[in-house]
Write an enzyme that holds these catalytic residues in place. Structure first.
Site, PDB file in Angstrom:
ATOM      1  N   ASP A   1       0.307  -1.757  -0.518  1.00 25.92           N
ATOM      2  CA  ASP A   1       0.315   0.196  -0.525  1.00 25.92           C
ATOM      3  C   ASP A   1       1.423   1.555   0.159  1.00 25.92           C
ATOM      4  O   ASP A   1       2.156   1.261   0.069  1.00 25.92           O
ATOM      5  CB  ASP A   1      -0.987   0.275   1.144  1.00 25.92           C
ATOM      6  CG  ASP A   1      -2.022  -1.243   1.492  1.00 25.92           C
ATOM      7  OD1 ASP A   1      -2.478  -1.500   0.366  1.00 25.92           O
ATOM      8  OD2 ASP A   1      -3.184  -1.356   2.387  1.00 25.92           O
TER       9      ASP A   1
ATOM     10  N   LYS B   1      -3.431   3.635  -2.592  1.00 24.73           N
ATOM     11  CA  LYS B   1      -4.854   3.845  -2.535  1.00 24.73           C
ATOM     12  C   LYS B   1      -4.033   5.628  -1.677  1.00 24.73           C
ATOM     13  O   LYS B   1      -4.475   5.477  -0.670  1.00 24.73           O
ATOM     14  CB  LYS B   1      -5.322   3.195  -1.997  1.00 24.73           C
ATOM     15  CG  LYS B   1      -6.190   2.222  -2.022  1.00 24.73           C
ATOM     16  CD  LYS B   1      -7.101   1.401  -1.571  1.00 24.73           C
ATOM     17  CE  LYS B   1      -7.451   0.017  -1.616  1.00 24.73           C
ATOM     18  NZ  LYS B   1      -8.572  -0.265  -0.385  1.00 24.73           N
TER      19      LYS B   1
ATOM     20  N   MET C   1      -8.441   8.661   9.631  1.00 28.22           N
ATOM     21  CA  MET C   1      -9.339   9.097   7.762  1.00 28.22           C
ATOM     22  C   MET C   1     -10.388  10.235   8.338  1.00 28.22           C
ATOM     23  O   MET C   1     -11.141   9.825   7.352  1.00 28.22           O
ATOM     24  CB  MET C   1     -10.609   7.956   6.767  1.00 28.22           C
ATOM     25  CG  MET C   1      -9.400   6.428   7.046  1.00 28.22           C
ATOM     26  SD  MET C   1     -10.071   4.623   6.548  1.00 28.22           S
ATOM     27  CE  MET C   1     -10.879   4.642   8.538  1.00 28.22           C
TER      28      MET C   1
HETATM   29  C1  LIG Z   1      -6.666   3.384   5.502  1.00 27.80           C
HETATM   30  S1  LIG Z   1      -6.896   3.176   7.320  1.00 27.80           S
HETATM   31  C2  LIG Z   1      -5.202   2.686   7.602  1.00 27.80           C
HETATM   32  C3  LIG Z   1      -4.819   2.069   9.535  1.00 27.80           C
HETATM   33  C4  LIG Z   1      -3.280   1.280   9.805  1.00 27.80           C
HETATM   34  N1  LIG Z   1      -3.841  -0.173   8.938  1.00 27.80           N
HETATM   35  C5  LIG Z   1      -3.036   1.041  11.163  1.00 27.80           C
HETATM   36  O1  LIG Z   1      -3.719   0.294  11.350  1.00 27.80           O
HETATM   37  O2  LIG Z   1      -2.614   2.159  11.589  1.00 27.80           O
HETATM   38  C6  LIG Z   1      -5.219   4.735   7.146  1.00 27.80           C
HETATM   39  C7  LIG Z   1      -5.554   5.913   8.259  1.00 27.80           C
HETATM   40  O3  LIG Z   1      -4.342   5.093   8.835  1.00 27.80           O
HETATM   41  C8  LIG Z   1      -4.343   6.860   9.582  1.00 27.80           C
HETATM   42  N2  LIG Z   1      -3.272   6.851  10.130  1.00 27.80           N
HETATM   43  C9  LIG Z   1      -2.069   6.047   9.066  1.00 27.80           C
HETATM   44  N3  LIG Z   1      -0.749   5.805   9.248  1.00 27.80           N
HETATM   45  C10 LIG Z   1       0.061   6.810  10.205  1.00 27.80           C
HETATM   46  C11 LIG Z   1       0.541   7.811  10.570  1.00 27.80           C
HETATM   47  N4  LIG Z   1       1.180   7.324  10.080  1.00 27.80           N
HETATM   48  N5  LIG Z   1       0.178   8.966  11.204  1.00 27.80           N
HETATM   49  C12 LIG Z   1      -0.615   9.605  11.412  1.00 27.80           C
HETATM   50  N6  LIG Z   1      -2.065   8.682  11.131  1.00 27.80           N
HETATM   51  C13 LIG Z   1      -1.591   7.655  10.295  1.00 27.80           C
HETATM   52  C14 LIG Z   1      -4.221   7.806   9.051  1.00 27.80           C
HETATM   53  O4  LIG Z   1      -5.994   8.242   9.966  1.00 27.80           O
HETATM   54  C15 LIG Z   1      -5.009   7.725   7.677  1.00 27.80           C
HETATM   55  O5  LIG Z   1      -5.851   8.030   6.796  1.00 27.80           O
END
Ligand SMILES: C[S@@+](CC[C@H](N)C(=O)[O-])C[C@H]1O[C@@H](n2cnc3c(N)ncnc32)[C@H](O)[C@@H]1O
Length: 257
Positions: free
Chosen positions: A37, A59, A173
């Site tokens: 991803d 994505k 998100m």
């Molecule tokens: C599709 S979700 C995936 C979440 C992922 N599976 C997790 O467990 O962190 C994507 C969202 O995760 C959050 N996100 C993922 N990585 C991040 C990071 N390094 N810093 C801040 N937010 C993060 C944001 O809110 C982003 O819009």
């Protein structure tokens, strides 16, 4: 008959390569193909075997380069070639990661699936900011909540049940909808001065933070947009943020401890 491969659903964590678990690293190193991803950092991709097929299915918000149905097919095709496929996802594959949907599809087609959990973004942000997700006297629990619905459908969350000052909310998100989310939470009874922390790219060299309150987060984030990915921590625990010059809004119970 040709031997079937398998798919390893691997959590890559929030960004920093040293937050990868040993199991995740082992699975990545065993991969013949890596399907990854957008949120997986380049440092982690560099840990894949040099000979592995690297397939990007990233994505971006509002821009799905590869639709989920096609991602499922790609995984199946690679496994049917007899390959060990690492499906690398940001954070944990089972937290807003669609890992369970991919697993169900693959298992329905006779493919074995194994998991390596990853550190979710909320935990990564907690570690770098010093904001705990629970804290005696401030939060008895934590809820991970989506701030976005598929196909930009209306965000019809159960605001009354979310409006509990004793529970930390982590909004994933939610960057596009945070003003509306804050408004709904205040309408449901959350105090306007409840602290909010926005963290972008937590655990990476690009990490940014914005300390705010429920009644201001919408305008403040609009005035200072943060690059994706961003999450929001809402609740009294934010008052413990190491960036906070002064305690933000401590409930009475905290003052007693
Ligand atoms: C599709 S979700 C995936 C979440 C992922 N599976 C997790 O467990 O962190 C994507 C969202 O995760 C959050 N996100 C993922 N990585 C991040 C990071 N390094 N810093 C801040 N937010 C993060 C944001 O809110 C982003 O819009």
């Amino acid at each position: 008959m040709k031997k079937m491969g398998k798919v390893l659903l691997v959590g890559a964590g929030p960004g920093a390569a040293d937050l990868l678990t040993l199991r995740a690293l082992e699975m990545l190193r065993a991969a013949d193909a890596v399907v990854f991803d957008r949120l997986v950092s380049p440092e982690i991709l560099d840990l894949a075997p040099p000979a592995a097929r690297m397939i990007a299915v990233g994505k971006a918000p509002r821009c799905h380069t590869v639709p989920q149905e096609r991602i499922n097919e790609i995984l199946l095709e690679q496994a049917r070639e007899g390959l060990t496929v690492a499906r690398l996802k940001g954070g944990d594959p089972l937290i807003f990661g669609r890992g369970s949907e991919e697993a169900a599809y693959l298992r329905a087609h006779g493919i074995d699936v194994e998991y390596a959990p990853g550190i979710t973004a909320a935990q990564g942000a907690a570690a770098t900011t010093g904001v705990p997700l629970t804290h005696r006297g401030l939060a008895t629990g934590v809820r991970y909540v989506t701030g976005h619905r598929a196909h930009d459908a209306r965000l019809d969350l159960d605001w009354q049940s979310l409006a509990d000052e004793n529970t930390t909310l982590v909004i994933y998100m939610g960057a596009a909808n945070i003003a509306g989310i804050a408004l709904e939470l205040m309408r449901a009874g959350m105090p306007a001065n409840l602290p909010v922390l926005a963290v972008a790219s937590a655990t990476t060299a690009r990490e940014e933070r914005l300390l705010s309150r429920l009644d201001r987060i919408g305008t403040e984030i609009a005035a200072r947009p943060m690059a994706a990915p961003v999450l929001f921590v809402i609740g009294h625990v934010v008052s413990l943020c190491k960036d906070a010059a002064l305690p933000l809004s401590l409930p009475a119970v905290m003052a007693c401890e």
